[in-house]
Design a protein around this motif. Structure first.
Motif, PDB file in Angstrom:
ATOM      1  N   VAL A 353      -2.766  45.930 -12.608  1.00 39.03           N
ATOM      2  CA  VAL A 353      -1.355  46.069 -12.988  1.00 39.03           C
ATOM      3  C   VAL A 353      -0.714  44.704 -13.207  1.00 39.03           C
ATOM      4  O   VAL A 353       0.005  44.478 -14.182  1.00 39.03           O
ATOM      5  N   GLU A 354      -0.984  43.756 -12.304  1.00 40.60           N
ATOM      6  CA  GLU A 354      -0.287  42.467 -12.375  1.00 40.60           C
ATOM      7  C   GLU A 354      -0.750  41.623 -13.561  1.00 40.60           C
ATOM      8  O   GLU A 354      -0.073  40.669 -13.947  1.00 40.60           O
ATOM      9  N   ARG A 355      -1.875  41.980 -14.171  1.00 38.62           N
ATOM     10  CA  ARG A 355      -2.372  41.202 -15.312  1.00 38.62           C
ATOM     11  C   ARG A 355      -1.852  41.736 -16.649  1.00 38.62           C
ATOM     12  O   ARG A 355      -2.235  41.228 -17.705  1.00 38.62           O
ATOM     13  N   ILE A 356      -0.995  42.738 -16.624  1.00 40.33           N
ATOM     14  CA  ILE A 356      -0.581  43.400 -17.854  1.00 40.33           C
ATOM     15  C   ILE A 356       0.180  42.442 -18.776  1.00 40.33           C
ATOM     16  O   ILE A 356       0.879  41.538 -18.324  1.00 40.33           O
ATOM     17  N   GLY A 357       0.035  42.638 -20.090  1.00 36.79           N
ATOM     18  CA  GLY A 357       0.792  41.875 -21.073  1.00 36.79           C
ATOM     19  C   GLY A 357       0.169  40.546 -21.424  1.00 36.79           C
ATOM     20  O   GLY A 357      -0.873  40.141 -20.892  1.00 36.79           O
ATOM     21  N   GLY A 358       0.811  39.832 -22.348  1.00 36.22           N
ATOM     22  CA  GLY A 358       0.300  38.551 -22.797  1.00 36.22           C
ATOM     23  C   GLY A 358      -1.066  38.712 -23.443  1.00 36.22           C
ATOM     24  O   GLY A 358      -1.336  39.678 -24.165  1.00 36.22           O
ATOM     25  N   GLU A 359      -1.971  37.768 -23.177  1.00 35.77           N
ATOM     26  CA  GLU A 359      -3.310  37.835 -23.759  1.00 35.77           C
ATOM     27  C   GLU A 359      -4.130  38.990 -23.187  1.00 35.77           C
ATOM     28  O   GLU A 359      -5.123  39.414 -23.784  1.00 35.77           O
TER      29      GLU A 359
END
Length: 486
Positions: A353-359
């Motif tokens: 969940v915390e890695r969502i978005g960006g690259e």
């Protein structure tokens, strides 16, 4: 202010549910009387009050509830409960007045409706006529009584305000009955509550009616336009016509708004009367707050701070939605809610969940997210180009593509607030909990608060794609967590 022992009837209702914490904050002891006490169990203040079961038409239960009480707040009515709501209210008021006198109650406080000056009572709408009759019965009970007569109360959850809100938000052009030109003196719920609390200290020889209104006298048409201005809507075109009877008007309100017809009908019938304060004597006994009563713009701003179901402010105000408000109150809010259990630990799920978005992307439909980013850029928004500050860790306030981290409880909650160009406000909530089998459960909630008719149209235009985009997020996030393990 002397601490009193107070009984609040109608604590499950709009005013009663807001009055209880105000009385507690003022140092009073509070007992709540409710036909269904379980409805109060989850209120934030439930552990600080005594709750008793009872109906105000039941003399025995009412007498027991009034035992040992100094000040009794009578905030119940049968509006919308059937054709004979006036008869029910009459019987209840007589029982309450008689039992209050027998119990030695030193004061009754009642909120009724502001009635037009010079209009015979027989010519009032059934709703206003019943409210006036209840006030008269309580004044004749032998217990000193303060009858506060208010017109439109401005606050989220108030039935009159919700009709105003829904009509104005949903209809940029309105063909309306003539009553939109009727003058009215609205009052903020904040000020009504302050006066209600202050009435606990009225002198024992004060037993009378008091008119209660804010500083502005406006027509309903002007109120609708003020609402549109405060809500950021375009100016509403309002076309009054003479052919809509109160009965037809109530059907129209029931069609356009979620306010139930049995409740809307008596309220609409009352709108044909001009209701303006003839006196402001209550201010001699309960001085206004610093700055005086809120004007209409201030009351509307307070009522629009929050929509029911959206992330709440740190300390909800009286004008905000409250637990126990009816489901149709608090403004429009669309929700897409999904949940799935995953064979992984909460820690493993949180890492995904915390890695969502960006690259790292949004775990579903990269093309759809890219198109939404391009459209946002074309409309002058931030698009997807901002990415994220850190590829692994987030903190409150971080930008995340066209979102902003609004709240973060590590391992449990990530809430994002949309900063893309939208006809409304949007949030995306990702949550983690653990079920009885020890599995992590992933929850996902997309919230959209529309602004005007364009906002409603936007939601219905994009909702067919939610199963693809949001459903894909759920599947791919939980799959990634199961694959990564601990």
């Amino acid at each position: 202010m002397t601490p009193r022992r107070c009984l609040v009837t109608g604590a499950t209702g709009y005013l009663g549910g807001r009055l209880v914490p105000a009385l507690l904050d003022a140092g009073h002891a509070v007992r709540c009387m409710a036909r269904t006490p379980d409805k109060l169990r989850h209120r934030p203040w439930a552990g600080r009050v005594e709750t008793v079961r009872g109906d105000v038409t039941d003399a025995g239960a009412t007498g027991a509830a009034l035992d040992g009480v100094d000040v009794a707040y009578y905030l119940v009515h049968s509006l919308g409960a059937g054709r004979d709501f006036a008869g029910t209210d009459r019987r209840a008021a007589r029982v309450f007045g008689e039992r209050a006198r027998a119990a030695g109650v030193r004061r009754i406080v009642y909120v009724g409706g502001l009635t037009p000056a010079g209009v015979p009572e027989r010519e009032l709408s059934p709703h206003l006529r019943s409210r006036a009759e209840v006030g008269r019965i309580l004044l004749d009970s032998g217990v000193p009584t303060a009858v506060l007569r208010a017109a439109v109360i401005i606050g989220s959850g108030s039935a009159s305000f919700e009709m105003l809100r829904q009509l104005t938000e949903r209809l940029p052009v309105m063909v309306t009955p003539r009553w939109v030109r009727t003058r009215v003196q609205p009052v903020a719920v904040r000020d009504v509550l302050r006066v209600l609390v202050g009435c606990a200290d009225l002198p024992d020889d004060v037993s009378r009616t008091f008119d209660l209104g804010g500083p502005d006298v406006v027509t309903y048409q002007e109120m609708m336009r003020c609402y549109a201005g405060q809500a950021g809507l375009r100016r509403r075109l309002i076309l009054p016509v003479p052919v809509l009877s109160p009965w037809l008007s109530s059907l129209w309100v029931g069609l356009v708004t979620p306010v139930p017809g049995p409740l809307a009908r008596p309220l609409v019938e009352s709108l044909r009367h001009e209701v303006v304060c003839a006196e402001r004597d209550i201010e001699r006994y309960v001085p206004p707050a610093a700055g005086g009563f809120l004007d209409l713009d201030g009351a509307l701003r307070a009522a629009l701070r929050q929509v029911a179901g959206t992330p709440p402010p740190a300390r909800p105000a009286p004008g905000d939605p409250q637990p126990g408000d009816p489901g149709w109150a608090g403004g429009s809010l669309y929700t897409d809610r999904r949940e799935r259990a995953v064979d992984a630990s909460p820690a493993a799920l949180w890492r995904v969940v915390e890695r969502i978005g960006g690259e790292n992307g949004w775990y579903s439909s990269p093309f759809a997210w890219a198109v939404r980013g391009w459209l946002d850029t074309l409309l002058g928004g931030v698009g997807l180009g901002r990415g994220r500050r850190d590829p692994v860790r987030l903190r409150v306030g971080d930008h995340l593509d066209f979102w902003r981290v609004d709240a973060l409880e590590r391992g449990r909650l990530l809430r994002l607030r949309a900063e893309m160009r939208l006809p409304g406000s949007a949030w995306l909530e990702l949550t983690i909990r653990q079920d009885d089998a020890g599995r992590a459960v992933y929850g996902q909630r997309a919230l959209f608060q529309p602004r005007g008719l364009g906002g409603h149209a936007y939601w219905w235009a994009v909702s067919p794609f939610h199963a693809w985009v949001f459903g894909g997020m759920v599947r791919n996030i939980t799959s990634a967590a199961a694959r990564d393990g601990d």
